[in-house]
Scaffold this motif. Structure first.
Motif, mmCIF file in Angstrom:
data_model
loop_
_atom_site.group_PDB
_atom_site.id
_atom_site.type_symbol
_atom_site.label_atom_id
_atom_site.label_comp_id
_atom_site.label_asym_id
_atom_site.label_seq_id
_atom_site.Cartn_x
_atom_site.Cartn_y
_atom_site.Cartn_z
ATOM 1 N N GLY A 7 0.785 -1.236 -0.105
ATOM 2 C CA GLY A 7 -0.047 0.142 0.060
ATOM 3 C C GLY A 7 0.892 1.329 -0.101
ATOM 4 N N GLY A 8 2.080 1.094 0.218
ATOM 5 C CA GLY A 8 3.065 2.454 -0.021
ATOM 6 C C GLY A 8 2.845 2.947 -1.306
ATOM 7 N N GLY A 9 3.493 4.236 -1.509
ATOM 8 C CA GLY A 9 3.716 4.891 -2.773
ATOM 9 C C GLY A 9 4.011 6.343 -2.492
ATOM 10 N N LEU A 10 3.636 7.069 -3.485
ATOM 11 C CA LEU A 10 4.197 8.730 -3.613
ATOM 12 C C LEU A 10 2.873 9.292 -3.315
ATOM 13 C CD1 LEU A 10 6.045 10.908 -4.086
ATOM 14 C CD2 LEU A 10 5.619 10.570 -6.361
ATOM 15 N N VAL A 11 2.772 10.356 -2.421
ATOM 16 C CA VAL A 11 1.681 11.184 -2.212
ATOM 17 C C VAL A 11 1.933 12.697 -2.038
ATOM 18 C CG1 VAL A 11 1.290 10.531 0.118
ATOM 19 C CG2 VAL A 11 -0.650 11.199 -1.242
ATOM 20 N N GLN A 12 0.966 13.347 -2.176
ATOM 21 C CA GLN A 12 1.403 14.887 -1.810
ATOM 22 C C GLN A 12 1.139 15.085 -0.584
ATOM 23 O OE1 GLN A 12 -0.795 17.198 -4.937
ATOM 24 N NE2 GLN A 12 1.073 17.371 -6.113
ATOM 25 N N ALA A 13 1.758 15.922 0.102
ATOM 26 C CA ALA A 13 1.497 16.506 1.304
ATOM 27 C C ALA A 13 0.027 16.953 1.543
ATOM 28 C CB ALA A 13 2.107 17.750 1.838
ATOM 29 N N VAL A 114 6.922 4.757 1.920
ATOM 30 C CA VAL A 114 5.967 5.855 1.743
ATOM 31 C C VAL A 114 6.605 7.114 1.678
ATOM 32 C CG1 VAL A 114 4.106 7.347 2.922
ATOM 33 C CG2 VAL A 114 3.875 4.844 3.230
ATOM 34 N N THR A 115 6.392 7.558 0.418
ATOM 35 C CA THR A 115 6.798 9.103 0.072
ATOM 36 C C THR A 115 6.118 10.261 -0.018
ATOM 37 O OG1 THR A 115 8.865 7.829 -1.147
ATOM 38 C CG2 THR A 115 8.494 10.279 -1.383
ATOM 39 N N VAL A 116 6.329 11.282 0.924
ATOM 40 C CA VAL A 116 5.259 12.314 0.763
ATOM 41 C C VAL A 116 6.017 13.572 0.396
ATOM 42 C CG1 VAL A 116 3.799 13.663 2.108
ATOM 43 C CG2 VAL A 116 4.301 11.434 3.016
#
Length: 118
Positions: A7-13, A114-116
């Protein structure tokens, strides 16, 4: 017990993600289930745990929610209002010790990134 996190991934703040951790090979319901995270260059830190009650790190209280579904042998981490400082590899774990200490967990998943972005 084998644990598989996803479920991890790249998402904006300000965005949201939901992590899942599926367990197999044991009696899932007898364990505390926890989430920890490790940011680059930092030590692994406690995020949240659940057994009959929930525990959260102060840094995520009010933003993250840990849930478990024993029928599906799965624990979830719903992460809302994400911040760049939440960027880390997130690990799920199963144990019977003190829920906010990594030493209390005998079984660990492989981690999901997870990358924010800001």
């Amino acid at each position: 017990v084998q644990l598989q996190a996803s479920g991890g991934g790249l998402v904006q703040a300000g965005g949201s993600l939901r992590l899942s951790c599926a367990g197999s090979g044991g009696t899932f319901s007898r364990y505390y289930m926890g989430w920890f995270r490790q940011a680059p260059g930092k030590e692994r830190e406690f995020v949240a745990a659940i057994s009959g009650r929930t525990n959260y790190a102060d840094s995520v209280k009010g933003r993250f929610t840990i849930l478990r579904d024993n029928a599906k042998n799965t624990v979830y981490l719903q992460m809302n209002s994400l911040k760049p400082e939440d960027t880390a590899v997130y690990y799920c774990a199963a144990g019977t010790g003190v829920p906010y200490l990594a030493l209390g967990y005998a079984y660990w998943g492989q981690g999901t990134l997870v990358t924010v972005s800001s």
